[in-house]
Design an enzyme around this catalytic site. Structure first.
Site, short mmCIF file in Angstrom:
data_model
loop_
_atom_site.label_atom_id
_atom_site.label_comp_id
_atom_site.label_asym_id
_atom_site.label_seq_id
_atom_site.Cartn_x
_atom_site.Cartn_y
_atom_site.Cartn_z
N SER A 68 3.21 -82.10 75.26
CA SER A 68 3.92 -80.97 75.88
C SER A 68 3.24 -80.37 77.10
O SER A 68 3.87 -79.60 77.82
CB SER A 68 4.09 -79.86 74.85
N LYS A 71 4.98 -80.61 80.34
CA LYS A 71 6.11 -79.74 80.68
C LYS A 71 5.80 -78.83 81.87
O LYS A 71 6.68 -78.54 82.69
CB LYS A 71 6.50 -78.88 79.46
N TYR A 245 3.65 -71.98 72.50
CA TYR A 245 4.65 -71.96 71.42
C TYR A 245 4.88 -70.52 70.97
O TYR A 245 4.85 -69.61 71.80
CB TYR A 245 4.20 -72.86 70.25
N1 GLU Z 1 6.75 -85.40 72.04
C1 GLU Z 1 6.76 -84.14 71.43
C2 GLU Z 1 8.18 -83.68 71.15
O1 GLU Z 1 8.95 -83.35 71.99
C3 GLU Z 1 6.02 -83.13 72.26
C4 GLU Z 1 5.89 -81.91 71.47
C5 GLU Z 1 4.75 -81.03 71.89
O2 GLU Z 1 3.69 -81.45 72.33
O3 GLU Z 1 4.97 -79.84 71.71
O4 GLU Z 1 8.56 -83.58 70.04
#
Ligand code: GLU
Length: 425
Positions: A68, A71, A245
Site C-alpha cells: 500500500s 498508493k 489506515y
Molecule cells: N495488496 C494489498 C491489497 O490491496 C495491499 C494492502 C495494503 O498494503 O494495505 O489488498
C-alpha cells in the site's frame, strides 16, 4: 560522514534496533502466502536527510513488496498528470476512519474517501495517464524508481498471489464502476493496482523516497525533479490524515508526521525540509500497521522532536533596534533578523509604521541578518516599500550580500554606508 565523528544518527538507529528487535508482538499479514510466511525477525530502519545522506540499521537492504505504500506515489503521478481539481472529482481527501479495504464511498457521487484506502487507490490507478494497463503500470514503476534513485525489482510470486486474493478489491472496483467513480475498466485497473503493490523496495529505498517527498519532489541522491513541490505537499497532506489506515488520527497525535504503511510491514514517513524515513518489520498490529515500525517511529519522534506541528524553533524573526533614529538626517532605522515568513511580517510592518508616524522621510531597512525570505515576506515587504515611496519617503536597504530582496529602493552594504548616503542627500 567523517570517520572520526562517525554517524551519530546511525548509532541511535542501531541502539533503537537493538532495543526493539525482540518485540515479537503482532502477526504477519495472512492476505497472501508470501507475506504470511515472511521472516518475522526482519527489522530495518533508515533515515535520509535532504542532503541525500542515508543512516541505516538492521535489515535496511532486504527487499519486500511495497504494497500500500505505492498508493502515495500513484497519487503523486495522478496529480502530476491531471491536477488536483480533476483528481479530486474522482477521489476525496477525507479520512475514512475505516479499514483499508472498506467499501466506503461517498453516498451521492460514489467517490471513495481518499487515495490511501484500496477504493481510492483503484481510482487513482485509473486516473494515471497511459494507453493501457501496461503503460500506466510502467509509468508508476518508473516514478517509484525515480523517487528511490535506483532500479526497483518486481515480485512475480507476490503478483500471482495477489491476483488469487483479489476478490474483494475486484468487487470494490465493480461497485465503483457502476457508481461512475472508476473511469477505467475493472480488469486493467486491477492489473495496474496489483502490479504496483508487487514492486520490490528496501527500507533504505523508502527513506530516499520519503526524502523526495520531504524536499518538495527532488530526489536528494540524483538531484532529479520527480514531481512538483505542490504535488509533494498534496501527497504529504493526504498521508498525514489518511496514511495509517484507521490509526491515522492517533498516529498524527503521537508521531505527527505524514506517513503511509503497507501490509508487508513497510512504513514510510517524511517531514518537509527535514527527513524521509523508512521502517520495515513484517508483524502487524490489529489495524494492519507494523508493530515495531510504529514503536520505532514513536521513539524517534519523541527523541528528535519530529512532530510536524511542533512550534518551529531556530530562525524566529526578530525586529532589532527599531527605536534607532538618525534625526539629523530625518531617517529611521528598522533592523530585521531571521526568516521573513508570514508570521514575522506583522512585526516588521509595525516597526516600519512607527518610522512612518514620526516625521522621518527616510527608512533605513537593515536586512543584513535576514536569513531567508519567503515569497509572502517578499511580497508584503515590496508592497510596503512601494507605498512608502508613493508617499515620498525614501527607502535604503542594508544588505551585505546585495540579494536584491526588494526592488525600487537604494541598496547599500552596511549601516555605515547607509548613514553616509543619508548625510550626502
Ligand atoms: N495488496 C494489498 C491489497 O490491496 C495491499 C494492502 C495494503 O498494503 O494495505 O489488498
Amino acid at each position: 560522514m567523517a570517520s572520526l565523528i562517525g554517524d551519530p544518527i546511525e548509532r541511535e538507529l542501531v541502539t533503537l534496533h537493538e532495543r526493539l528487535k525482540h518485540d515479537y508482538r503482532g502477526e504477519t499479514s495472512a492476505s497472501i502466502p508470501t507475506l504470511e510466511h515472511a521472516d518475522h525477525r526482519l527489522f530495518g530502519l533508515a533515515v535520509c536527510t535532504p542532503d541525500g545522506y542515508v543512516s541505516a540499521a538492521g535489515d535496511a537492504d532486504v527487499e519486500f513488496s511495497v504494497q500500500s505504500i505505492s498508493k502515495a506515489f500513484t497519487y503523486a503521478l495522478a496529480l502530476s498528470d491531471r491536477g488536483l481539481e480533476s483528481v479530486h472529482e474522482h477521489v476525496g481527501a477525507e479520512p475514512s476512519g475505516e479499514a483499508f479495504s472498506a467499501i466506503s464511498l461517498e453516498e451521492e457521487t460514489g467517490r471513495p474517501d481518499n487515495p490511501m484506502i484500496n477504493a481510492g487507490a483503484l481510482v487513482t490507478c485509473a486516473l494515471v495517464s497511459g494507453a493501457d494497463a501496461h503503460e500506466k503500470y510502467e509509468r508508476i514503476h518508473a516514478l517509484m524508481e525515480a523517487c528511490a534513485g535506483r532500479s526497483l525489482g518486481f515480485d512475480e510470486t507476490v503478483y500471482e498471489e495477489e491476483q488469487g486474493a483479489s476478490d474483494r478489491n475486484r468487487a470494490l472496483a465493480h461497485f465503483m464502476r457502476s457508481a461512475g467513480s472508476l473511469t477505467d475498466e475493472v480488469d486493467p485497473t486491477m492489473e495496474v493496482y496489483l502490479k504496483q503493490c508487487s514492486v520490490l523496495v528496501s527500507t533504505r529505498d523508502l527513506a530516499v523516497m520519503g526524502a523526495t517527498l520531504a524536499t518538495g519532489g527532488v530526489n536528494p541522491l540524483t538531484g532529479d525533479r520527480v514531481f512538483s513541490g505542490t504535488v509533494a505537499r498534496h501527497v504529504l497532506t493526504v498521508m498525514a490524515t489518511c496514511g495509517m489506515y484507521d490509526y491515522s488520527g492517533e498516529w498524527l497525535l503521537t508521531v505527527g508526521t505524514p506517513a503511509k504503511s503497507g501490509v508487508s510491514g513497510g512504513l514510510i514517513t517524511a517531514s518537509p525540509g527535514q527527513f524521509g524515513m523508512g521502517l520495515f518489520s513484517p508483524k502487524l498490529d490489529a489495524r494492519g500497521n507494523s508493530v515495531r515500525a510504529v514503536a520505532a517511529s514513536q521513539d524517534l519522534a519523541d527523541r528528535y522532536e519530529l512532530h510536524a506541528l511542533t512550534l518551529p524553533g531556530g530562525n524566529l524573526p526578530v525586529v532589532r533596534e527599531s527605536e534607532e533614529r538618525w534625526p539629523e538626517y530625518g531617517a529611521g532605522v528598522v533592523a530585521v533578523q531571521g526568516d521573513l515568513v508570514f508570521a514575522s511580517m506583522r512585526g516588521v510592518l509595525s516597526a516600519i509604521e512607527a518610522v512612518l508616524e514620526s516625521s522621518d522621510r527616510v527608512l533605513v531597512l537593515d536586512l543584513d541578518r535576514v536569513t531567508r525570505v519567503h515569497q509572502v515576506g517578499e511580497r508584503i515587504l515590496q508592497g510596503a516599500i512601494d507605498r512608502l515611496e508613493e508617499h515620498d519617503h525614501e527607502v535604503v536597504i542594508v544588505d551585505g550580500a546585495r540579494r536584491g530582496i526588494v526592488s525600487g529602493a537604494v541598496e547599500v552594504e552596511s549601516l555605515d554606508e547607509a548613514r553616509e548616503w543619508c548625510a550626502a542627500r
